[in-house]
Design an enzyme around this catalytic site. Structure first.
Site, PDB file in Angstrom:
ATOM      1  N   THR A  29       0.904  68.839  29.274  1.00 24.63           N
ATOM      2  CA  THR A  29       1.626  67.692  29.828  1.00 24.63           C
ATOM      3  C   THR A  29       2.582  67.052  28.829  1.00 24.63           C
ATOM      4  OG1 THR A  29      -0.193  66.194  29.255  1.00 24.63           O
ATOM      5  CG2 THR A  29      -0.236  67.193  31.449  1.00 24.63           C
ATOM      6  N   CYS A  30       2.253  67.134  27.540  1.00 26.91           N
ATOM      7  CA  CYS A  30       3.134  66.524  26.538  1.00 26.91           C
ATOM      8  C   CYS A  30       4.512  67.169  26.540  1.00 26.91           C
ATOM      9  CB  CYS A  30       2.516  66.645  25.149  1.00 26.91           C
ATOM     10  SG  CYS A  30       0.979  65.713  24.975  1.00 26.91           S
TER      11      CYS A  30
END
Length: 491
Positions: A456-457
């Site tokens: 997700t980063c």
């Protein structure tokens, strides 16, 4: 030359300069229409000087009768260019209060820019960030310990977040934490806030929050969390009721403002004000200046003014009665809660101005967009246009299948997939173009029985080359179940 002559000359200079700047703003609008940005240091300096000169012209306009109105009428005619200058060149170190003398000449982007400049600028160096290690099973209590008792200065650099016993770190985990902690703070079961009857995503402080001895500390904590979410530009899916916004901005609450917060009280007050004077003077309603409230399971009567029990509501004092009722119900009953929430906001703000300045920069609808994000349904075409591929090609069958499946998903499934992919459940008002980076789909060499995973980063979704659209649909159906969220797979 006498002083009077100088005044006349300065008046003439004002109009000449305003005319010249009007022509400059026209050129800026023409460039904007053609989506052309001037490059080079000189053009940037010139545009920055335009805003500085406009500020001085605004000051001069106040010296002459009618000139201030002329100045702002000119800005209204060049609203697009004026707002472009604000967003691009207004700086944190500038005094920008003059712009808000006529807030209607600004648009959402300009007001948002002015408001966010009152919050600290995030640091790029991870070593400067305030670190938190939170247990998901004790999310609210542990988050409270970290934020409420933190040194205020340490929060100004930004946050670095990890969940206990999980390897994932970085911006994606922080976005997930903001979403989860705001869901907990505004959960009516925690008694801090109540939802509006007609719109369950709008909240205002709960007058009965004192059931928790630490409720005021939690309101300070809540204010800090909201300020930090705004500072990190994370949409958390929560919006404030109009009454709460106006309180934070220091404005008076009127009858029309409570329409959503308490539809029943609004309707009752409207009827009292519109009732025939003779009818109300006959004491048909049997009302006095008191308000009945429920507190900790018991009902009690509160006087709206000294001796209120003996003051009968009539046609002459009914407006006072309604105003007093609104004041007690929406101001006095939650004054401490609002004050502590406001203090939490002020703790994070980088400027010395009171937190009211932040809200006075904005319209209530602006804060909705900043905290909740886009109100429109997720556009698959926009999503696709902002996605790149690694290992796959855009023409591969798997990519065609993927977007076909996404297009068939329900609104909630799309939100869950986006959350799984990016830890973002609510897009900014600009849509996918407003995100910090593009999205990516990576091809993996894992067996085809593996589920998709995400980083997700980096806004990265990973999956193998599934052999059929049916297999891919089954795998995506699993990761788009609400309970899976973005805690599934690799973050």
């Amino acid at each position: 030359m006498c002083y009077a002559d100088e005044i006349v000359i300065l008046h003439g200079i004002f109009f000449k300069l305003l005319s010249k700047l009007d022509m400059c703003l026209v050129k800026i609008e023409e460039h904007m229409d053609r989506q052309i940005e001037q490059d080079g240091e000189n053009s940037s300096i010139g545009c920055y000087q335009h805003l500085a000169i406009l500020k001085e012209l605004n000051s001069i306009s106040k010296l002459y009768y009618g000139c201030e109105e002329v100045f702002w009428e000119t800005m209204k005619c060049r609203k697009g260019a004026f707002c472009h200058l604000i967003v691009r060149y207004a700086q944190r170190s500038d005094d920008n209060k003059w712009i808000l003398d006529c807030k209607e000449v600004t648009n959402f982007e300009a007001r948002r820019h002015l408001a966010l400049m009152m919050l600290p600028e995030l640091k790029d160096d991870y070593e400067d960030l305030y670190e938190m290690l939170i247990d998901r099973s004790n999310l609210l209590a542990e988050s409270f310990e970290y934020i409420a008792y933190a040194d205020i200065e340490s929060l100004h650099a930004g946050l670095f977040m990890e969940f206990k016993n999980e390897e994932a770190t970085g911006p994606g985990v922080l976005r997930e934490w903001f979403f989860l902690i705001c869901q907990a703070i505004f959960n009516p079961q925690n008694a801090l806030f109540v939802a509006c009857p007609n719109n369950r995503r709008r909240f205002l402080p709960n007058p009965a929050s004192k059931v928790d001895p630490l409720h005021l500390e939690y309101f300070t904590f809540s204010g800090r969390v909201i300020a930090l979410a705004l500072m990190h530009k994370v949409q958390v899916g929560i919006v404030f009721d109009r009454v709460f916004f106006l309180q934070l901005a220091g404005h008076t609450i009127t009858l029309e403002d409570i329409r959503d917060a308490d539809p029943y009280l609004y309707s009752s007050c409207k009827q009292i004000l519109e009732m025939d004077p003779e009818t109300i003077d006959q004491d048909t309603l049997g009302l006095t200046f008191v308000h009945e409230i429920e507190e900790l399971g018991t009902r009690k009567v509160v006087e709206l003014c000294p001796g209120g029990k003996s003051i009968v509501v009539n046609s002459k004092n009914r407006r006072q009665y309604v105003d007093s009722l609104i004041q007690h119900r929406f101001v006095l009953a939650v004054a401490e809660q609002v004050a502590h929430f406001a203090q939490g906001l002020a703790d994070i703000m980088s400027c010395r101005r009171p937190q009211r300045s932040f809200f006075q920069c904005l319209n209530p609808e602006d804060l909705d967009l900043m905290l909740h994000g886009s109100e429109t349904a997720i556009s698959v075409d926009d999503w696709k246009a902002h996605t790149e591929y690694h290992g796959f090609k855009e023409t591969d069958l798997q990519i065609s299948w993927f977007w076909k499946i996404v297009g068939e998903m329900t609104t909630e499934q799309k939100k869950v997939l986006l959350f799984f992919w990016t830890s973002i459940k609510f897009l900014p008002v600009e849509g996918f173009s407003g995100l910090s980076s593009r999205l990516y789909i990576y091809k993996t060499s894992e067996p085809i029985d593996r589920l998709p995973s995400s980083h997700t980063c980096f806004h990265r979704l990973c999956f193998p080359a599934y052999p059929t659209i049916g297999v891919m649909r089954d795998r995506l159906n699993i990761v788009t179940q609400e309970h899976v969220g973005c805690s599934f797979g690799t973050l």
